[in-house]
Design an enzyme around this catalytic site. Structure first.
Site, PDB file in Angstrom:
ATOM      1  N   ASN A 161       4.669   1.204  -3.768  1.00  0.00           N
ATOM      2  CA  ASN A 161       5.097   0.722  -5.075  1.00  0.00           C
ATOM      3  C   ASN A 161       4.760   1.756  -6.140  1.00  0.00           C
ATOM      4  O   ASN A 161       3.928   2.647  -5.926  1.00  0.00           O
ATOM      5  CB  ASN A 161       4.439  -0.622  -5.394  1.00  0.00           C
ATOM      6  CG  ASN A 161       2.918  -0.543  -5.382  1.00  0.00           C
ATOM      7  OD1 ASN A 161       2.302  -0.237  -4.354  1.00  0.00           O
ATOM      8  ND2 ASN A 161       2.291  -0.826  -6.520  1.00  0.00           N
ATOM      9  N   HIS A 162       5.409   1.634  -7.296  1.00  0.00           N
ATOM     10  CA  HIS A 162       5.317   2.685  -8.309  1.00  0.00           C
ATOM     11  C   HIS A 162       5.133   2.038  -9.685  1.00  0.00           C
ATOM     12  O   HIS A 162       6.066   1.470 -10.236  1.00  0.00           O
ATOM     13  CB  HIS A 162       6.585   3.524  -8.286  1.00  0.00           C
ATOM     14  CG  HIS A 162       6.484   4.831  -9.011  1.00  0.00           C
ATOM     15  ND1 HIS A 162       5.281   5.386  -9.405  1.00  0.00           N
ATOM     16  CD2 HIS A 162       7.450   5.715  -9.401  1.00  0.00           C
ATOM     17  CE1 HIS A 162       5.509   6.536  -9.998  1.00  0.00           C
ATOM     18  NE2 HIS A 162       6.813   6.763 -10.011  1.00  0.00           N
ATOM     19  N   ALA A 163       3.908   2.162 -10.232  1.00  0.00           N
ATOM     20  CA  ALA A 163       3.605   1.524 -11.511  1.00  0.00           C
ATOM     21  C   ALA A 163       3.189   2.505 -12.598  1.00  0.00           C
ATOM     22  O   ALA A 163       3.151   2.136 -13.774  1.00  0.00           O
ATOM     23  CB  ALA A 163       2.491   0.476 -11.331  1.00  0.00           C
TER      24      ALA A 163
END
Length: 238
Positions: A80-82
């Site tokens: 995931n990419h936050a």
């Protein structure tokens, strides 16, 4: 104080990147003839990136499940990419893999040049032709035994909610018959604003490697994608 700390921190990065890049050039020159997958250079780049995480007094980083990742053999890693710092903290995996990253980063002096040296894979967002080139290059890397790491959301989330995964990474896994390793990145969304570089607060980041998913256990790439998304969602919720 946060603005002052941010100024000092980014200044140190700007000043030290040329020094680290010289080290990368030396390692590349020494190993280019026998290290086909550029493992030594990637591990050096990992230490370079993680140094900047450890340097920041506001950030803490832990990685769990690293032993699940193989040292040898092809695989597709999805995370995931936050936050912008996801790239830094994922280097703490300290396993040989090739990034898929937006092409703009390859243009950043020293950092982008090092990405070219490592043979990471550029992607122009929104370009169908670039996506096809990326998929072809990732296929070549998998055939050579190199894992590839992608952000299947396609871009950073705006509100911390996991976005729907795209199928590309999972089509690669199915096509090449290699496992998918979901990776949950915790806590990085609070490190920086989406637009801006002023540090915001203390961050306890954690990279969590989850058990592999095998394409043979799923009817198609879409089912594999959904299983990976559910695994990461459950890890983030937990």
């Amino acid at each position: 104080m946060l603005r002052l700390l941010s100024y000092v921190y980014w200044t140190l990065i700007v000043l030290t990147c040329p020094i680290f890049f010289v080290g990368a050039l030396l390692i590349w020159a020494v190993t280019v003839l026998f290290d086909r997958r550029k493992v030594a250079l990637h591990l050096y780049s990992s230490a370079w990136a993680v140094f900047y995480v450890r340097l920041n007094p506001l950030w803490r980083l832990r990685t769990t499940g690293r032993s699940l990742l193989p040292w040898k053999g092809a695989a597709v890693l999805v995370a995931n990419h936050a936050s912008l710092i996801d790239i830094l903290v994922l280097f703490d995996l300290f396993r040989p893999f090739k990034w898929v990253s937006k092409s703009e980063i390859f243009k950043v002096p020293f950092v982008g040049w090092n990405m070219h040296l490592n043979g990471y894979v550029p992607l122009v967002r929104g370009s169908g032709e670039s996506v096809r080139r990326m998929m072809a290059r990732c296929g070549e890397l998998l055939a050579q035994g190199s894992p590839v790491l992608l952000f299947p959301e396609g871009r950073r989330t705006d509100d911390g909610t996991l976005q729907k995964f795209k199928e590309g990474a999972f089509e690669l896994a199915v096509r090449h018959g290699v496992p998918v390793y979901p990776i949950a990145v915790h806590g990085t969304g609070r490190a920086l604003p989406k637009h801006g570089l002023v540090l915001r607060e203390h961050v306890d980041a954690r990279v969590e490697v989850l058990p592999a998913l095998h394409p043979a256990d799923f009817p198609d790439a879409r089912a594999l994608r959904d299983a990976a998304q559910r695994a990461i969602e459950a890890a983030l919720a937990g």
